[in-house]
Design an enzyme around this catalytic site. Structure first.
Site, PDB file in Angstrom:
ATOM      1  N   ARG A  41      35.091  32.133  36.623  1.00 30.29           N
ATOM      2  CA  ARG A  41      36.007  31.353  35.804  1.00 30.29           C
ATOM      3  C   ARG A  41      36.969  30.686  36.775  1.00 30.29           C
ATOM      4  O   ARG A  41      37.460  31.332  37.715  1.00 30.29           O
ATOM      5  CB  ARG A  41      36.745  32.319  34.857  1.00 30.29           C
ATOM      6  N   ARG A  94      49.691  30.091  30.873  1.00 28.97           N
ATOM      7  CA  ARG A  94      51.051  30.513  31.217  1.00 28.97           C
ATOM      8  C   ARG A  94      51.808  29.405  31.928  1.00 28.97           C
ATOM      9  O   ARG A  94      51.202  28.499  32.497  1.00 28.97           O
ATOM     10  CB  ARG A  94      51.098  31.764  32.111  1.00 28.97           C
ATOM     11  N   GLU A 101      49.305  26.870  34.048  1.00 27.83           N
ATOM     12  CA  GLU A 101      48.003  27.394  34.494  1.00 27.83           C
ATOM     13  C   GLU A 101      46.968  27.145  33.399  1.00 27.83           C
ATOM     14  O   GLU A 101      47.072  27.699  32.306  1.00 27.83           O
ATOM     15  CB  GLU A 101      48.178  28.893  34.774  1.00 27.83           C
ATOM     16  N   ASP A 124      42.993  43.817  42.197  1.00 25.61           N
ATOM     17  CA  ASP A 124      44.362  43.445  42.532  1.00 25.61           C
ATOM     18  C   ASP A 124      44.580  43.557  44.039  1.00 25.61           C
ATOM     19  O   ASP A 124      43.753  44.116  44.763  1.00 25.61           O
ATOM     20  CB  ASP A 124      45.341  44.373  41.789  1.00 25.61           C
ATOM     21  N   ARG A 147      43.693  46.699  31.087  1.00 25.72           N
ATOM     22  CA  ARG A 147      44.725  46.554  32.105  1.00 25.72           C
ATOM     23  C   ARG A 147      46.128  46.477  31.503  1.00 25.72           C
ATOM     24  O   ARG A 147      47.103  46.798  32.161  1.00 25.72           O
ATOM     25  CB  ARG A 147      44.504  45.259  32.892  1.00 25.72           C
ATOM     26  N   ARG A 200      53.216  50.766  25.106  1.00 30.01           N
ATOM     27  CA  ARG A 200      54.112  51.929  25.128  1.00 30.01           C
ATOM     28  C   ARG A 200      55.147  51.911  24.003  1.00 30.01           C
ATOM     29  O   ARG A 200      55.445  50.849  23.452  1.00 30.01           O
ATOM     30  CB  ARG A 200      54.775  52.064  26.498  1.00 30.01           C
ATOM     31  N   TYR A 205      37.092  42.151  39.965  1.00 32.18           N
ATOM     32  CA  TYR A 205      38.419  41.743  39.531  1.00 32.18           C
ATOM     33  C   TYR A 205      39.396  42.727  40.153  1.00 32.18           C
ATOM     34  O   TYR A 205      39.751  43.722  39.531  1.00 32.18           O
ATOM     35  CB  TYR A 205      38.383  41.848  38.004  1.00 32.18           C
TER      36      TYR A 205
END
Ligand code: FAD
Ligand code: UDP
Length: 374
Positions: free
Chosen positions: A250, A281, A301, A351, A173, A177, A349
């Site tokens: 999880r 995070r 988190e 989005d 994911r 670049r 999972y």
């Protein structure tokens, strides 16, 4: 005899809300039941000191799906927020996703040619392997330094197991670049709903009966009597009373803190990639909406083991769980009056944009089926 509602929708998260909205628009009677005391599922926000707090973790809408982007815009506009998280590792900050800024901060290289050469050296023998797990996938993609600084620690605390025992797809994911571009996503569109996610959900559920604080599985016989078809968006193993076994999830624990200062970290998301730091995070919510309030709210988190009673945030899509889920899916096929959708019932999972697309597709399929039956 015709029942009172055409559809009983279990769960007022994005999947249930989109499906309910589509069905109501087609003239169907819907009842939504939600076990929490609010609608919205994990995109729900709560206001503190004038700041919308993403109560169940940071949510950034990003998509290249025009149908989904147009659909959400029929309820609410989106701001220009672009997710550019930072990684905190051993006292230093690095840009994410992995791009020329990160390579410069890590190795001092300035041009794409220098970065490519450095990466080739870092990837070494891994460049040619067929990755069998997340660790190998990461080493093949990024090489030793990036894996050790930014991936191994974060991933192992996030998932509670060794990176070598996790499926490779989790890491695919993250973009990679050779430009100085800190946009975490490669999508065409991105932003936060103007006025917050609750406005998006309220728009979808407008005019639809919603019963909060109602766990479907605790009132099943009574609720089943109310509708011809059920859409279930909760955990599929719980629907079947765990008869084939428990799927693994999880969980997360969020520690929200109100701070008497204007700006804590200068960015919406900072990842803590060392294993020794217990959280993954810190989110500073006001930055999602360019807030200028005098105070701020941050959220740490913490990844957490899942057990019954906790929130199942992430499915653990390894081989054993996938096999078990497929068995539940076969069982579900024997219940034609129950539809299963969303990230918990599909054990996926996904989005928000994919969730919306899947809900739109399911509604379309249902309406076509109804047409054929007439
Ligand atoms: P949910 O939001 O979980 O909704 C399901 C609802 O069903 C819940 O409200 C639950 O209480 C209810 N329910 C369950 N069982 C029952 C029952 N028995 N009776 C009654 N009600 C029940 N996606 C993005 O696109 N961008 C992001 O930045 C992003 N960040 C994320 C961060 C985190 C920490 C997590 C966990 C996910 C993130 N996602 C993100 C994914 C996004 O949250 C999901 O795609 C989306 O919310 C899924 O919607 P859903 O309706 O399937 O599930
Ligand atoms: N990841 C990582 N380091 C980071 C961010 C992500 O190793 O700084 C890995 C980790 O395994 C995580 C996966 O990449 O589970 C996907 O990250 P993403 O930010 O997309 O996860 P989400 O926001 O869905 O939790």
């Amino acid at each position: 005899m015709k029942k009172k509602y055409d559809y009983l929708i279990v769960g007022a998260g994005l999947f249930g809300s989109v499906f309910a909205q589509q069905m109501k628009a087609a003239g169907k009677q819907c009842l939504v039941v939600e076990k929490r005391s609010h609608a919205g599922g994990n995109v729900y926000c709560e206001e503190t000191a004038g700041i919308r707090v993403h109560k169940y973790g940071a949510h950034i809408m990003h998509t290249s799906n025009k149908r989904v982007w147009d659909y959400v815009h029929s309820f609410v506009g989106f701001n220009r927020f672009t997710n550019s998280p930072l990684a905190f590792y051993k006292g230093n900050l690095y840009n994410l996703p992995f791009n020329m800024n990160t390579f410069k901060q890590l190795w001092g290289v300035k041009t794409p040619a220098e970065a490519t050469a450095k990466l080739e050296e870092q990837r070494g023998v891994y460049a040619h392997i067929e990755p069998a797990n997340l660790e190998e996938q990461a080493l093949k993609l990024c090489g030793e330094d990036i894996y050790r600084c930014f991936i191994k620690g974060y991933t192992e605390k996030q998932w509670g197991r060794e990176a070598a025992k996790l499926p490779a797809f989790i890491i695919k994911r993250i973009p990679f670049r050779f430009t100085y571009d800190n946009d975490y996503f490669n999508d065409d569109h991105q932003g936060i709903p103007e006025g917050g996610y609750n406005r998006l959900i309220d728009g979808m559920l407008d005019g639809i009966e919603v019963r909060l604080d109602t766990d479907y599985l605790e009132h099943r016989s009574e609720l089943d009597g109310l509708a011809d078809t059920v859409l279930f968006t909760g955990c599929i193993d719980r629907f079947f009373d765990y008869r084939l076994g428990c799927l693994e999830y999880r969980s997360l624990r969020f520690e929200h803190e109100h701070l008497d200062m204007e700006n804590y970290q200068g960015n919406a998301v900072v990842n803590y990639t060392e294993k020794g730091v217990p959280y993954t995070r810190i989110i500073e919510h006001k930055h999602f909406e360019f807030g200028t309030q005098p105070a701020t709210v941050i959220t740490r988190e913490y990844p957490d083991d899942y057990r019954t009673g906790k929130e199942p945030y992430y499915p653990v899509n390894d081989e054993a769980n996938t096999k078990l889920f497929n068995q539940y899916r076969e069982l579900a096929a024997q219940y034609p009056a129950v539809l299963f959708g969303g990230r918990l019932a599909q054990y996926a999972y996904i989005d928000m944009d994919d969730t919306i697309e899947l809900a739109l597709n399911l509604a379309e399929k249902e309406l076509t089926k109804n047409e054929i039956r007439k």
